[in-house]
Scaffold this active site. Structure first.
Site, PDB file in Angstrom:
ATOM      1  N   THR A  72       0.853  -1.200   0.000  1.00 21.71           N
ATOM      2  CA  THR A  72       0.000   0.000   0.000  1.00 21.71           C
ATOM      3  C   THR A  72       0.883   1.242   0.000  1.00 21.71           C
ATOM      4  OG1 THR A  72      -1.823  -1.066   1.136  1.00 21.71           O
ATOM      5  CG2 THR A  72      -1.579   1.296   1.537  1.00 21.71           C
TER       6      THR A  72
ATOM      7  N   GLY B 221     -10.816  -1.937   3.127  1.00 18.58           N
ATOM      8  CA  GLY B 221      -9.944  -1.781   4.289  1.00 18.58           C
ATOM      9  C   GLY B 221      -9.976  -0.368   4.838  1.00 18.58           C
ATOM     10  N   ASP B 222      -8.924  -0.048   5.558  1.00 21.96           N
ATOM     11  CA  ASP B 222      -8.858   1.251   6.240  1.00 21.96           C
ATOM     12  C   ASP B 222      -8.433   2.398   5.332  1.00 21.96           C
ATOM     13  OD1 ASP B 222      -6.327  -0.174   6.059  1.00 21.96           O
ATOM     14  OD2 ASP B 222      -5.465   1.530   7.140  1.00 21.96           O
TER      15      ASP B 222
ATOM     16  N   GLY C  55      -1.109  -1.368   6.816  1.00 21.95           N
ATOM     17  CA  GLY C  55      -1.060  -2.551   7.665  1.00 21.95           C
ATOM     18  C   GLY C  55      -2.373  -3.299   7.563  1.00 21.95           C
TER      19      GLY C  55
ATOM     20  N   GLY D 278      -5.726  -3.720   7.733  1.00 20.91           N
ATOM     21  CA  GLY D 278      -6.705  -2.639   7.744  1.00 20.91           C
ATOM     22  C   GLY D 278      -7.788  -2.739   8.792  1.00 20.91           C
TER      23      GLY D 278
HETATM   24  N1  ASP Z   1      -4.233  -1.269   4.966  1.00 20.40           N
HETATM   25  C1  ASP Z   1      -4.447  -1.912   3.689  1.00 20.40           C
HETATM   26  C2  ASP Z   1      -5.764  -2.654   3.739  1.00 20.40           C
HETATM   27  O1  ASP Z   1      -6.057  -3.268   4.734  1.00 20.40           O
HETATM   28  C3  ASP Z   1      -3.374  -2.862   3.324  1.00 20.40           C
HETATM   29  C4  ASP Z   1      -1.958  -2.419   3.640  1.00 20.40           C
HETATM   30  O2  ASP Z   1      -1.731  -1.313   4.069  1.00 20.40           O
HETATM   31  O3  ASP Z   1      -1.033  -3.216   3.470  1.00 20.40           O
HETATM   32  O4  ASP Z   1      -6.474  -2.640   2.765  1.00 20.40           O
END
Ligand code: ASP
Length: 329
Positions: free
Chosen positions: A180, A210-211, A231, A233
């Site tokens: 990401t 996700g977040d 991370g 999410g």
């Molecule tokens: N945070 C992102 C999600 O959960 C994925 C990532 O940041 O690696 O979609």
């Protein structure tokens, strides 16, 4: 207080997770070069006196166009073999925000998020509706096949095979969402902005979001603080991570580095999650905490030189604040 002479600052990430020390040297070189290019591209906007939002979107666009990152061109595949992209931006000086989720055809989701912020009365658009809006405002669409990359496809096939065999995934969870991208910037006026763009998690189903595109969870900016997370999410959503960091800074006057470390290195792991974040305050302090093996990251400030790091033992951005990264042990 006049901000006329404030030095611009730009901080970026390209994902946190398990990064093997034996990362293929060609790949490592390509990643470092892409991060440096994104920093230079975004910083050029800020140096030209453009708003923080322009610095953020310019940097993120470079990373979205690079197949090494899980955003735009290099997005991971869903369970159904599609790419569903999410992105958000927020302008700290006005608290205006724009986000898109679950888009399949938008070459640069961050530009569509920016258009939602600037050209609509809404904050978040999803799927087909978001793409109809892209057509209206002239944000480029591509055939979904544009997002195909061999590496991400193989990653999905591995995950599907293991699902069928009832085996745990051999790719660590972090590898399935790793890459990401995000940016936070302070412009010459002293205004802050944040943005994040992602393909989400390999093998995601049922329209999972996700977040990253959720304002307050993966992306947030106000007058004092800007944050982009990366991370697992679900944990960033449950802790409203980016907002939680900024509220510590804004309301509790907690120094940025400690505020970011409390959320990323204490709250999230305590719940079973993992990841990292980049954070910037109005004074230009930078924090880049992560609780994984590494985080692709970089920053550029008054010296105009791009600084790039991957592993946890590489030097971090200088900070005026006491070194307290809040990590357990
Ligand atoms: N945070 C992102 C999600 O959960 C994925 C990532 O940041 O690696 O979609």
């Amino acid at each position: 207080m006049s901000h006329a002479t404030t030095a611009p600052v730009l901080v970026i990430h390209g994902g946190s997770g398990v990064i093997r020390r034996d990362l293929d040297p060609t790949r490592e070189k390509a990643v470092r070069a892409a991060l440096a290019k994104a920093l230079q591209r975004g910083y050029a906007e800020l140096k030209a006196g453009k708003p923080a939002l322009d610095g953020v979107t310019a940097a993120i666009t470079v990373l979205e166009d690079d197949p090494n990152f899980n955003a735009g061109k290099g997005a991971v595949f869903t369970h159904d073999g599609r790419n569903e992209l999410d992105a958000a931006v927020m302008d700290g000086s006005t608290l205006r925000a724009g986000a898109v989720a679950g888009v399949h055809r938008v070459r640069n989701p961050i530009l569509l998020a920016r258009a939602v912020l600037g050209k609509s009365q809404h904050v978040m658009l999803v799927g087909d509706g978001a793409e109809a809006f892209a057509r209206e405002v002239g944000v480029p669409l591509v055939d979904p096949s544009y997002f195909f990359t061999e590496a991400r496809w193989r990653q999905l096939q591995r995950a599907l095979k293991e699902d069928r065999e009832g085996k745990p995934h051999s790719d660590p969870d972090t590898a399935r969402h790793f890459g990401t991208v995000g940016a936070v910037a302070r412009d010459a006026q002293g205004h802050l902005a944040a943005g994040t763009s992602t393909g989400g998690m390999t093998d995601k189903r049922w329209g999972r979001i996700g977040d990253s595109p959720i304002i307050g969870a993966g992306t947030y900016a106000n007058a004092d603080c800007a944050v982009s997370g990366t991370g697992w999410g679900e944990f960033y959503m449950r802790t409203v991570a980016a907002h939680a960091i900024c509220m510590r800074v804004s309301l509790m006057r907690v120094p940025l580095e400690r505020a970011a470390a409390e959320v990323i290195n204490q709250e999230i792991p305590a719940m079973g999650g993992n990841g990292g974040a980049i954070a910037l305050d109005a004074k230009g302090n930078i924090a880049t905490p992560f609780n994984t093996d590494g985080m692709y990251r970089g920053w550029i400030g008054a010296d105009g030189v791009p600084h790039v790091a991957i592993y946890d033992d590489e030097p971090d951005a200088p900070s005026d604040e006491p070194a307290d990264d809040g990590r357990a042990e």
